[in-house]
Design a protein around this motif. Structure first.
Motif, mmCIF file in Angstrom:
data_model
loop_
_atom_site.group_PDB
_atom_site.id
_atom_site.type_symbol
_atom_site.label_atom_id
_atom_site.label_comp_id
_atom_site.label_asym_id
_atom_site.label_seq_id
_atom_site.Cartn_x
_atom_site.Cartn_y
_atom_site.Cartn_z
ATOM 1 N N VAL A 1 0.867 -1.172 0.000
ATOM 2 C CA VAL A 1 0.000 0.000 0.000
ATOM 3 C C VAL A 1 0.907 1.227 0.000
ATOM 4 O O VAL A 1 1.725 1.406 0.912
ATOM 5 N N CYS A 2 0.789 2.069 -1.028
ATOM 6 C CA CYS A 2 1.653 3.253 -1.139
ATOM 7 C C CYS A 2 1.365 4.194 0.043
ATOM 8 O O CYS A 2 0.207 4.546 0.291
ATOM 9 N N SER A 3 2.450 4.558 0.772
ATOM 10 C CA SER A 3 2.223 5.386 1.964
ATOM 11 C C SER A 3 1.833 6.823 1.588
ATOM 12 O O SER A 3 1.338 7.577 2.421
ATOM 13 N N HIS B 1 -2.418 3.735 -2.975
ATOM 14 C CA HIS B 1 -2.600 2.810 -4.099
ATOM 15 C C HIS B 1 -2.057 1.424 -3.743
ATOM 16 O O HIS B 1 -0.987 1.300 -3.147
ATOM 17 N N ILE B 2 -2.807 0.384 -4.083
ATOM 18 C CA ILE B 2 -2.382 -0.985 -3.741
ATOM 19 C C ILE B 2 -1.747 -1.655 -4.955
ATOM 20 O O ILE B 2 -2.320 -1.648 -6.053
ATOM 21 N N GLU B 3 -0.556 -2.202 -4.749
ATOM 22 C CA GLU B 3 0.117 -2.929 -5.829
ATOM 23 C C GLU B 3 0.453 -4.331 -5.350
ATOM 24 O O GLU B 3 0.910 -4.515 -4.221
ATOM 25 N N GLN C 1 6.885 -0.616 7.732
ATOM 26 C CA GLN C 1 6.735 -0.702 9.190
ATOM 27 C C GLN C 1 7.178 -2.114 9.680
ATOM 28 O O GLN C 1 7.952 -2.226 10.624
ATOM 29 N N ILE C 2 6.735 -3.152 9.002
ATOM 30 C CA ILE C 2 7.085 -4.527 9.418
ATOM 31 C C ILE C 2 8.599 -4.699 9.366
ATOM 32 O O ILE C 2 9.219 -5.204 10.296
#
Ligand SMILES: Nc1ncnc2c1ncn2[C@@H]1O[C@H](COP(=O)(O)OP(=O)(O)OP(=O)(O)O)[C@@H](O)[C@H]1O
Length: 361
Positions: free
Chosen positions: A270-272, A276-278, A306-307
Protein backbone atom coordinates in the motif's frame (compact mmCIF):
# COMPACT_ATOMS: atom_id res chain seq x y z
CA UNK A 1 -41.10 -18.94 36.86
CA UNK A 2 -38.62 -21.86 36.75
CA UNK A 3 -35.79 -21.55 34.23
CA UNK A 4 -35.88 -24.30 31.63
CA UNK A 5 -32.37 -25.71 31.15
CA UNK A 6 -33.21 -26.63 27.58
CA UNK A 7 -34.11 -22.99 26.77
CA UNK A 8 -30.97 -21.73 28.48
CA UNK A 9 -28.70 -24.11 26.55
CA UNK A 10 -30.41 -23.17 23.28
CA UNK A 11 -29.87 -19.47 24.01
CA UNK A 12 -26.19 -19.97 24.91
CA UNK A 13 -25.64 -22.07 21.77
CA UNK A 14 -26.46 -18.93 19.79
CA UNK A 15 -23.08 -17.52 20.87
CA UNK A 16 -20.39 -19.03 18.70
CA UNK A 17 -16.63 -19.31 18.90
CA UNK A 18 -15.28 -16.48 16.69
CA UNK A 19 -12.59 -18.76 15.26
CA UNK A 20 -14.23 -22.14 14.83
CA UNK A 21 -17.83 -20.95 14.40
CA UNK A 22 -18.88 -23.76 16.76
CA UNK A 23 -21.42 -23.15 19.53
CA UNK A 24 -19.77 -22.55 22.91
CA UNK A 25 -20.48 -25.33 25.37
CA UNK A 26 -21.09 -24.21 28.96
CA UNK A 27 -19.53 -26.31 31.71
CA UNK A 28 -20.47 -26.49 35.41
CA UNK A 29 -23.94 -25.12 34.66
CA UNK A 30 -25.90 -24.29 37.80
CA UNK A 31 -29.47 -22.98 37.99
CA UNK A 32 -30.78 -21.89 41.36
CA UNK A 33 -33.97 -19.87 41.47
CA UNK A 34 -33.38 -16.99 39.07
CA UNK A 35 -29.57 -17.34 39.33
CA UNK A 36 -27.56 -18.94 36.57
CA UNK A 37 -23.82 -19.68 36.65
CA UNK A 38 -21.58 -21.44 34.15
CA UNK A 39 -18.02 -21.60 32.75
CA UNK A 40 -16.84 -21.63 29.16
CA UNK A 41 -13.30 -22.84 28.43
CA UNK A 42 -11.76 -22.14 25.02
CA UNK A 43 -9.00 -24.44 23.77
CA UNK A 44 -6.68 -21.64 22.63
CA UNK A 45 -5.22 -18.46 24.15
CA UNK A 46 -7.77 -15.73 23.66
CA UNK A 47 -7.18 -13.01 26.23
CA UNK A 48 -8.43 -10.34 23.83
CA UNK A 49 -11.73 -12.17 23.25
CA UNK A 50 -12.84 -13.36 26.67
CA UNK A 51 -14.43 -10.11 27.94
CA UNK A 52 -16.59 -9.67 24.80
CA UNK A 53 -17.60 -13.35 24.77
CA UNK A 54 -18.58 -13.15 28.43
CA UNK A 55 -20.82 -10.16 27.69
CA UNK A 56 -22.45 -11.99 24.75
CA UNK A 57 -23.09 -15.08 26.87
CA UNK A 58 -24.59 -13.03 29.70
CA UNK A 59 -26.83 -11.17 27.24
CA UNK A 60 -27.92 -14.49 25.66
CA UNK A 61 -28.72 -16.03 29.05
CA UNK A 62 -30.77 -12.98 30.05
CA UNK A 63 -33.12 -13.54 27.09
CA UNK A 64 -34.39 -16.72 28.77
CA UNK A 65 -37.56 -16.43 30.82
CA UNK A 66 -36.98 -16.43 34.57
CA UNK A 67 -33.25 -15.58 34.46
CA UNK A 68 -32.31 -12.80 36.86
CA UNK A 69 -28.62 -12.98 37.71
CA UNK A 70 -25.96 -14.47 35.45
CA UNK A 71 -22.44 -15.33 36.46
CA UNK A 72 -20.33 -16.41 33.48
CA UNK A 73 -16.64 -17.19 33.53
CA UNK A 74 -14.80 -17.40 30.18
CA UNK A 75 -11.25 -18.74 30.25
CA UNK A 76 -8.93 -20.77 28.04
CA UNK A 77 -6.58 -23.69 28.42
CA UNK A 78 -3.97 -25.10 26.06
CA UNK A 79 -3.62 -28.87 25.96
CA UNK A 80 -0.51 -30.71 24.94
CA UNK A 81 -0.55 -32.59 21.73
CA UNK A 82 0.27 -36.14 20.77
CA UNK A 83 3.29 -36.31 18.44
CA UNK A 84 4.58 -38.65 15.75
CA UNK A 85 5.13 -42.19 17.03
CA UNK A 86 8.70 -42.92 18.12
CA UNK A 87 9.63 -39.27 18.73
CA UNK A 88 10.83 -38.32 22.20
CA UNK A 89 8.71 -35.62 23.86
CA UNK A 90 10.22 -32.37 25.04
CA UNK A 91 9.89 -31.66 28.79
CA UNK A 92 8.30 -28.31 29.64
CA UNK A 93 6.78 -27.86 26.17
CA UNK A 94 3.13 -28.61 25.37
CA UNK A 95 3.16 -27.93 21.62
CA UNK A 96 5.77 -27.30 18.97
CA UNK A 97 4.92 -25.20 15.93
CA UNK A 98 7.48 -25.40 13.11
CA UNK A 99 7.54 -22.38 10.81
CA UNK A 100 8.89 -23.30 7.39
CA UNK A 101 9.26 -21.92 3.90
CA UNK A 102 10.57 -23.57 0.80
CA UNK A 103 12.26 -20.41 -0.46
CA UNK A 104 14.57 -18.15 1.57
CA UNK A 105 13.80 -14.50 2.27
CA UNK A 106 10.00 -14.79 2.14
CA UNK A 107 9.56 -13.59 5.73
CA UNK A 108 9.62 -16.86 7.69
CA UNK A 109 11.62 -15.38 10.59
CA UNK A 110 9.54 -12.19 10.73
CA UNK A 111 6.38 -14.30 10.79
CA UNK A 112 7.82 -16.62 13.49
CA UNK A 113 8.71 -13.68 15.75
CA UNK A 114 5.35 -11.94 15.35
CA UNK A 115 3.45 -15.22 15.69
CA UNK A 116 5.24 -15.98 18.97
CA UNK A 117 4.67 -12.45 20.29
CA UNK A 118 1.00 -12.52 19.27
CA UNK A 119 0.46 -15.86 21.07
CA UNK A 120 2.14 -14.33 24.12
CA UNK A 121 -0.07 -11.21 23.81
CA UNK A 122 -3.09 -13.54 23.96
CA UNK A 123 -1.80 -14.84 27.28
CA UNK A 124 0.11 -18.00 26.27
CA UNK A 125 3.55 -19.01 27.56
CA UNK A 126 5.72 -19.01 24.46
CA UNK A 127 9.26 -19.81 23.38
CA UNK A 128 11.15 -19.41 20.11
CA UNK A 129 13.89 -21.69 18.89
CA UNK A 130 15.82 -20.07 16.06
CA UNK A 131 17.03 -23.07 14.09
CA UNK A 132 17.90 -21.09 10.98
CA UNK A 133 21.55 -22.03 10.71
CA UNK A 134 21.96 -20.11 7.45
CA UNK A 135 20.86 -16.78 8.91
CA UNK A 136 19.77 -16.76 12.56
CA UNK A 137 17.79 -13.53 12.81
CA UNK A 138 15.77 -13.96 16.02
CA UNK A 139 18.47 -12.38 18.27
CA UNK A 140 18.21 -9.21 16.16
CA UNK A 141 14.41 -9.25 15.97
CA UNK A 142 14.07 -9.73 19.74
CA UNK A 143 16.73 -7.08 20.48
CA UNK A 144 19.13 -9.45 22.28
CA UNK A 145 22.07 -9.57 19.86
CA UNK A 146 25.37 -10.27 21.60
CA UNK A 147 23.79 -11.81 24.73
CA UNK A 148 24.75 -15.35 25.70
CA UNK A 149 22.60 -17.97 27.41
CA UNK A 150 23.72 -19.06 30.89
CA UNK A 151 23.99 -22.54 32.28
CA UNK A 152 23.35 -23.27 35.96
CA UNK A 153 24.27 -26.95 35.88
CA UNK A 154 26.77 -27.17 33.04
CA UNK A 155 24.36 -29.44 31.13
CA UNK A 156 21.39 -27.31 30.17
CA UNK A 157 21.16 -23.74 28.89
CA UNK A 158 18.76 -21.15 30.24
CA UNK A 159 16.82 -19.50 27.42
CA UNK A 160 17.15 -15.72 27.15
CA UNK A 161 13.93 -13.82 27.64
CA UNK A 162 12.62 -10.90 25.62
CA UNK A 163 9.09 -9.39 25.65
CA UNK A 164 8.05 -12.33 27.85
CA UNK A 165 9.13 -14.91 25.24
CA UNK A 166 11.79 -17.55 26.01
CA UNK A 167 14.45 -17.55 23.34
CA UNK A 168 17.22 -19.82 22.10
CA UNK A 169 19.10 -19.26 18.87
CA UNK A 170 21.93 -20.86 17.02
CA UNK A 171 23.07 -17.21 16.75
CA UNK A 172 23.74 -17.07 20.54
CA UNK A 173 26.25 -19.87 20.21
CA UNK A 174 28.37 -18.28 17.48
CA UNK A 175 31.35 -16.17 18.55
CA UNK A 176 31.02 -13.94 15.55
CA UNK A 177 27.44 -13.18 14.43
CA UNK A 178 28.65 -12.77 10.84
CA UNK A 179 30.25 -16.21 10.90
CA UNK A 180 28.85 -18.45 8.15
CA UNK A 181 27.64 -21.88 9.20
CA UNK A 182 29.22 -24.51 7.00
CA UNK A 183 27.80 -27.63 8.54
CA UNK A 184 26.92 -30.77 6.70
CA UNK A 185 23.36 -32.02 7.12
CA UNK A 186 23.85 -34.63 9.88
CA UNK A 187 26.03 -32.27 11.95
CA UNK A 188 23.50 -29.47 11.68
CA UNK A 189 20.62 -31.75 12.67
CA UNK A 190 22.55 -33.03 15.67
CA UNK A 191 23.47 -29.52 16.81
CA UNK A 192 19.91 -28.29 16.41
CA UNK A 193 18.40 -31.25 18.23
CA UNK A 194 20.89 -30.77 21.05
CA UNK A 195 20.07 -27.09 21.28
CA UNK A 196 16.36 -27.93 21.40
CA UNK A 197 16.68 -30.62 24.06
CA UNK A 198 19.35 -28.98 26.20
CA UNK A 199 17.49 -25.73 26.64
CA UNK A 200 15.67 -25.43 29.93
CA UNK A 201 12.25 -24.47 28.51
CA UNK A 202 9.95 -23.41 31.31
CA UNK A 203 6.33 -24.47 31.12
CA UNK A 204 5.61 -23.48 27.51
CA UNK A 205 2.20 -23.70 25.84
CA UNK A 206 3.90 -23.24 22.47
CA UNK A 207 7.45 -23.43 21.20
CA UNK A 208 7.78 -21.79 17.77
CA UNK A 209 10.69 -23.17 15.73
CA UNK A 210 12.06 -20.95 12.97
CA UNK A 211 13.36 -23.64 10.60
CA UNK A 212 16.08 -23.05 8.03
CA UNK A 213 14.64 -22.34 4.56
CA UNK A 214 14.46 -25.17 2.05
CA UNK A 215 13.27 -28.73 1.95
CA UNK A 216 16.52 -30.62 2.07
CA UNK A 217 17.93 -33.22 4.38
CA UNK A 218 18.16 -30.94 7.42
CA UNK A 219 14.51 -29.94 7.33
CA UNK A 220 13.35 -33.48 6.60
CA UNK A 221 15.41 -35.07 9.40
CA UNK A 222 14.45 -32.35 11.86
CA UNK A 223 10.76 -32.83 11.13
CA UNK A 224 11.23 -36.54 11.87
CA UNK A 225 13.27 -36.11 15.04
CA UNK A 226 11.55 -33.15 16.68
CA UNK A 227 8.17 -33.73 18.38
CA UNK A 228 6.37 -31.27 16.12
CA UNK A 229 2.65 -30.65 16.63
CA UNK A 230 2.27 -29.04 13.23
CA UNK A 231 3.84 -26.77 10.66
CA UNK A 232 3.03 -23.30 9.40
CA UNK A 233 4.12 -22.62 5.82
CA UNK A 234 5.13 -19.09 4.85
CA UNK A 235 5.21 -18.02 1.22
CA UNK A 236 4.91 -14.92 -0.91
CA UNK A 237 2.41 -14.95 -3.78
CA UNK A 238 5.31 -15.20 -6.28
CA UNK A 239 5.37 -18.31 -8.51
CA UNK A 240 8.88 -19.38 -7.51
CA UNK A 241 8.08 -19.08 -3.78
CA UNK A 242 4.82 -20.99 -4.28
CA UNK A 243 6.57 -23.80 -6.11
CA UNK A 244 9.08 -24.09 -3.22
CA UNK A 245 6.23 -23.91 -0.68
CA UNK A 246 4.61 -26.89 -2.46
CA UNK A 247 7.82 -28.86 -1.89
CA UNK A 248 7.69 -27.89 1.80
CA UNK A 249 4.10 -29.09 2.04
CA UNK A 250 5.07 -32.42 0.42
CA UNK A 251 7.94 -32.79 2.87
CA UNK A 252 5.67 -32.46 5.91
CA UNK A 253 3.12 -34.80 4.34
CA UNK A 254 5.89 -37.36 3.85
CA UNK A 255 6.81 -37.32 7.55
CA UNK A 256 3.14 -37.13 8.70
CA UNK A 257 3.48 -33.74 10.36
CA UNK A 258 0.10 -31.95 10.13
CA UNK A 259 0.14 -28.61 8.34
CA UNK A 260 -1.60 -26.03 10.50
CA UNK A 261 -1.97 -23.57 7.68
CA UNK A 262 -0.38 -21.24 5.19
CA UNK A 263 0.59 -17.57 5.57
CA UNK A 264 0.89 -15.33 2.54
CA UNK A 265 3.54 -12.69 3.28
CA UNK A 266 4.27 -9.55 1.25
CA UNK A 267 0.87 -10.04 -0.37
CA UNK A 268 0.39 -6.43 -1.42
CA UNK A 269 2.01 -3.04 -1.05
CA UNK A 270 0.00 0.00 0.00
CA UNK A 271 1.65 3.25 -1.14
CA UNK A 272 2.22 5.39 1.96
CA UNK A 273 1.64 8.57 -0.11
CA UNK A 274 -1.48 7.81 -2.12
CA UNK A 275 -2.85 4.53 -0.70
CA UNK A 276 -2.60 2.81 -4.10
CA UNK A 277 -2.38 -0.98 -3.74
CA UNK A 278 0.12 -2.93 -5.83
CA UNK A 279 0.57 -6.70 -5.88
CA UNK A 280 4.33 -6.70 -6.33
CA UNK A 281 4.79 -10.46 -6.00
CA UNK A 282 1.51 -11.43 -7.70
CA UNK A 283 -2.00 -11.72 -6.35
CA UNK A 284 -3.65 -14.40 -4.20
CA UNK A 285 -1.08 -17.10 -5.07
CA UNK A 286 -0.90 -18.24 -1.43
CA UNK A 287 -4.68 -18.38 -1.14
CA UNK A 288 -4.90 -20.45 -4.33
CA UNK A 289 -2.19 -22.84 -3.12
CA UNK A 290 -3.97 -23.31 0.23
CA UNK A 291 -7.24 -24.01 -1.60
CA UNK A 292 -5.55 -26.42 -3.98
CA UNK A 293 -3.86 -28.39 -1.19
CA UNK A 294 -6.88 -28.26 1.15
CA UNK A 295 -4.94 -26.25 3.74
CA UNK A 296 -6.20 -23.68 6.19
CA UNK A 297 -5.40 -20.16 4.92
CA UNK A 298 -4.10 -18.23 7.92
CA UNK A 299 -4.00 -14.77 6.36
CA UNK A 300 -2.12 -12.24 4.27
CA UNK A 301 0.43 -9.71 5.48
CA UNK A 302 1.21 -6.62 3.39
CA UNK A 303 4.68 -5.71 2.18
CA UNK A 304 5.18 -2.92 4.66
CA UNK A 305 8.04 -0.63 5.60
CA UNK A 306 6.74 -0.70 9.19
CA UNK A 307 7.08 -4.53 9.42
CA UNK A 308 10.65 -4.42 8.09
CA UNK A 309 11.83 -1.44 10.17
CA UNK A 310 10.29 -2.69 13.41
CA UNK A 311 11.76 -6.19 13.00
CA UNK A 312 15.18 -4.72 12.21
CA UNK A 313 15.05 -2.45 15.26
CA UNK A 314 14.54 -5.39 17.62
CA UNK A 315 10.87 -4.72 18.29
CA UNK A 316 8.58 -6.64 15.93
CA UNK A 317 5.24 -5.02 15.00
CA UNK A 318 3.13 -6.93 17.56
CA UNK A 319 5.08 -5.24 20.39
CA UNK A 320 6.12 -2.03 18.58
CA UNK A 321 2.60 -1.14 17.43
CA UNK A 322 0.21 -3.49 19.23
CA UNK A 323 -2.89 -1.51 18.20
CA UNK A 324 -1.94 -1.35 14.50
CA UNK A 325 -3.83 -3.07 11.67
CA UNK A 326 -0.80 -5.28 11.01
CA UNK A 327 -0.61 -6.39 14.67
CA UNK A 328 -4.32 -7.26 14.48
CA UNK A 329 -3.60 -9.51 11.46
CA UNK A 330 -0.79 -11.26 13.36
CA UNK A 331 -3.00 -11.73 16.45
CA UNK A 332 -5.85 -13.23 14.43
CA UNK A 333 -3.32 -15.44 12.63
CA UNK A 334 -1.87 -16.57 15.98
CA UNK A 335 -5.30 -17.46 17.40
CA UNK A 336 -6.06 -19.33 14.17
CA UNK A 337 -2.81 -21.29 14.46
CA UNK A 338 -3.64 -22.10 18.10
CA UNK A 339 -7.12 -23.28 17.06
CA UNK A 340 -5.53 -25.52 14.41
CA UNK A 341 -3.17 -26.92 17.08
CA UNK A 342 -6.18 -27.67 19.29
CA UNK A 343 -8.02 -29.29 16.35
CA UNK A 344 -4.92 -31.34 15.46
CA UNK A 345 -4.97 -32.67 19.05
CA UNK A 346 -8.64 -33.60 18.75
CA UNK A 347 -8.09 -35.37 15.43
CA UNK A 348 -5.11 -37.22 16.81
CA UNK A 349 -7.15 -38.27 19.86
CA UNK A 350 -9.98 -39.44 17.61
CA UNK A 351 -7.55 -41.60 15.61
CA UNK A 352 -6.10 -43.18 18.75
CA UNK A 353 -7.67 -46.50 19.77
CA UNK A 354 -10.01 -46.24 22.75
CA UNK A 355 -8.71 -48.27 25.63
CA UNK A 356 -11.21 -49.44 28.20
CA UNK A 357 -9.98 -50.96 31.38
CA UNK A 358 -12.17 -53.54 33.10
CA UNK A 359 -11.56 -54.40 36.68
CA UNK A 360 -11.26 -58.12 37.38
CA UNK A 361 -14.04 -59.37 39.59
N1 LIG B 1 5.68 -8.24 5.28
C1 LIG B 1 6.87 -7.69 5.16
N2 LIG B 1 7.01 -6.42 4.73
C2 LIG B 1 8.24 -5.85 4.58
N3 LIG B 1 9.38 -6.47 4.83
C3 LIG B 1 9.30 -7.74 5.27
C4 LIG B 1 8.07 -8.42 5.47
N4 LIG B 1 8.34 -9.68 5.91
C5 LIG B 1 9.66 -9.77 6.00
N5 LIG B 1 10.26 -8.62 5.61
C6 LIG B 1 11.68 -8.32 5.52
O1 LIG B 1 12.22 -9.17 4.52
C7 LIG B 1 13.52 -9.65 4.91
C8 LIG B 1 13.51 -11.18 4.98
O2 LIG B 1 12.62 -11.55 6.00
P1 LIG B 1 12.91 -12.78 6.96
O3 LIG B 1 14.30 -12.73 7.47
O4 LIG B 1 11.79 -12.82 7.92
O5 LIG B 1 12.75 -13.94 5.90
P2 LIG B 1 13.19 -15.45 5.98
O6 LIG B 1 12.27 -16.17 5.07
O7 LIG B 1 13.25 -15.89 7.38
O8 LIG B 1 14.63 -15.38 5.39
P3 LIG B 1 15.83 -16.43 5.48
O9 LIG B 1 15.69 -17.25 4.29
O10 LIG B 1 17.03 -15.55 5.47
O11 LIG B 1 15.69 -17.19 6.75
C9 LIG B 1 13.81 -9.00 6.25
O12 LIG B 1 14.56 -7.84 6.02
C10 LIG B 1 12.44 -8.62 6.80
O13 LIG B 1 12.47 -7.50 7.65
Amino acid sequence: MPILEHDLLAALAGVTDPHTGAALVPANLSIQGGDVAFDVVLGYPAQSLTAALRQQLIAAARTVAGVQNVSANVSWQVHSHAVQPGVQLLPGVKNIIAVASGKGGVGKSTTSANLALALAAEGARVGVLDADIYGPSQPLMFGVTGQKPESHDGKTMEPLESYGVQLMSIGFLLDNPDQAMIWRGPMAVQALEQMLRQTHWKDLDYLVIDLPPGTGDIQLTMSQRIPVTGAVIVTTPQDIALSDARKGIQMFEKVSVPILGLVENMAMHVCSNCGHIEHIFGQDGGKALARDKGLHFLGSLPLSLQIREQADSGKPTVVAAPESEVAAIYKKLARDVAVQVALASTEQAAKAPTISIHRKR
